[in-house]
Design an enzyme around this catalytic site. Structure first.
Site, short mmCIF file in Angstrom:
data_model
loop_
_atom_site.label_atom_id
_atom_site.label_comp_id
_atom_site.label_asym_id
_atom_site.label_seq_id
_atom_site.Cartn_x
_atom_site.Cartn_y
_atom_site.Cartn_z
N LYS A 33 0.81 -1.22 0.00
CA LYS A 33 0.00 0.00 0.00
C LYS A 33 0.85 1.28 0.00
CE LYS A 33 -4.42 -1.57 1.79
NZ LYS A 33 -4.19 -3.01 2.10
N SER A 66 1.68 -9.87 -1.11
CA SER A 66 1.30 -8.46 -0.88
C SER A 66 1.65 -7.92 0.50
CB SER A 66 -0.19 -8.28 -1.15
OG SER A 66 -0.96 -9.13 -0.34
N GLU A 111 -9.92 7.33 3.79
CA GLU A 111 -10.83 6.50 4.57
C GLU A 111 -10.19 5.13 4.67
OE1 GLU A 111 -11.42 6.46 1.28
OE2 GLU A 111 -11.61 4.29 1.05
#
Ligand SMILES: *Cc1c(COP(=O)(O)O)cnc(C)c1O
Length: 402
Positions: A89, A377, A111
């Site tokens: 991310k 990931s 968010e």
């Protein structure tokens, strides 16, 4: 056929920007500027230098020998779990904070559901010294206390969303409301390849560093820059989009997306959007989402908080609709078993999200010579409580194995 976004912001019939009138100016500015800025040499230099020195890229591409023996093909793990903050991310939030600076935006909103994107956003805001407000459902704040603590420690303000089910979609509504009220000085950092155009394309470009690296790393390892399969889990789809990016037009590469089946696809507790979803609009784009007949969003379920999303990015909807990508799904149980197995045979504890991708490897019909790249990931530290529960309930089996 092109799998990239067109000039109107669509992937086939999916995508677009379905947003309130008040946000048109912001989105238009972003859509006009992002490609120019991303392609700017100075921008790329700063982006690449932060990815190297702050995030720790390039991440290794590792031949998992014991896993390969078990699967019957050469399995490489793209180690996004080794990034600063423990997942992919951060690639996107670094890109977007640099973009926000160039657009003169001094205030960041985001968010978050599980809190992972909130932490990645709070991290880059601390790095750049800018104000950071993260909206989060009140229920999620209670469920994800460690990530809330991380965000606060990093200097972000976590604002509870008190409406509806007090989860991700309510936090998204609050973030959009904030953006409408503060359009001039605020940039909204979206954490996956979802949202109105240009977000899906912009986020995919920032994550495309993953497949850019896989290309040269694979060339070093096996003498060719493309694998036979790229496998990635899909929540909104950003780690998959980054791992697929440079292979979209190479039909020799099978793209494999793995969704969370939760307790089973037909159990009523699932997040397998491409199977259970239908066309509709969510978070400002036309895509596949889980909804009732009258268009109410169905709360998704997965043991993994990062895959617990009722939609899927519009590019993935298009890749699936055209048959370019193949979709599998893995249940909670299958993901837990895969996480235990990778830990024991490779010494790598994966995130629960990632474990879904690992869980389907033995369903791919491979040949011995095949090269499979699995996008690892994220790392499993955040999921330790869930793993401990699982171990406690399956003790005999897991201690005496091998
Ligand atoms: C958030 C997250 C995901 C799911 O998000 P995508 O946008 O689908 O990539 C997957 N893995 C990890 C480790 C995550 O933190």
């Amino acid at each position: 056929m092109s799998y990239q976004v067109d000039n109107q912001g669509y992937y086939g019939e999916f995508g677009g920007a379905f947003i309130p009138e008040m946000l048109h100016a912001n989105i238009d500015q972003l859509a006009k500027q992002y490609k120019i800025l991303i392609n700017d040499d100075g921008f790329q230099k700063e982006f690449k230098s932060l990815l190297k020195d702050y995030v720790g890229r390039p991440t290794p591409l590792y031949l998992a020998k014991r896993l390969s023996t078990k699967i019957g093909a050469r399995v490489y793990l793209k180690r996004e779990d080794l990034n600063h903050t423990g997942a992919h991310k951060i690639n996107n939030t670094i890109g977007q904070i640099l973009l926000a600076q160039r657009l003169g935006k001094k205030r960041i909103i985001a968010e978050t559901g599980a809190g992972q994107h909130g932490v990645a956003t709070a991290t880059v805001c601390a790095l750049m010294g800018v104000e950071c407000i993260v909206y989060m459902g009140k229920v999620d704040i209670a469920r994800q206390a460690p990530n809330v603590a991380r965000m606060r420690m990093l200097g972000a303000e976590v604002r509870p969303a008190l409406s509806g089910s007090q989860t991700l979609k309510d936090a998204t509504n609050e973030a959009i409301r904030d953006w409408i009220n503060n359009p001039a000085k605020t940039h909204y950092i979206i954490g996956s390849v979802v949202g109105p155009h240009p977000y899906p394309d912009m986020v995919a470009r920032f994550q495309s560093v993953i497949s850019e690296e896989i290309q040269w790393q694979l060339k070093e390892h096996v003498g060719r820059s493309h694998p036979d399969y790229v496998v990635a889990c899909v929540g909104g789809g950003s780690n998959a989009a980054g791992a697929f990016y440079h292979y979209l037009d190479n039909e020799d590469v099978q793209l494999v997306a793995v969704e969370a089946a939760g307790k089973g696809i037909d159990s009523g507790a699932s997040a397998a959007t491409s199977v259970l979803g239908s066309k509709g609009i969510i978070h400002g784009s036309r895509t596949l989402l889980m909804q009732t007949k009258d268009g109410q969003i169905i709360e998704p379920y997965s043991i993994s908080a990062g895959l617990d999303y009722p939609g899927i990015g519009p590019q993935h909807a298009h890749l699936i609709a055209t048959g370019r990508a193949q979709v599998f799904s893995a249940t909670d149980e299958e993901a837990l078993e895969a996480a235990m197995e990778l830990s024991r045979i490779e010494g790598i504890i994966p995130a629960l999200e990632t474990a879904h991708a690992l869980a389907i490897l033995d369903r791919i019909k491979v040949k011995e010579d095949d090269v499979i790249v699995v996008n690892l990931s994220g790392r499993g530290d955040k999921d330790l409580a869930t793993y401990i529960d699982y171990l406690d309930n399956n003790q005999g089996e897991h201690i005496s194995d091998e």
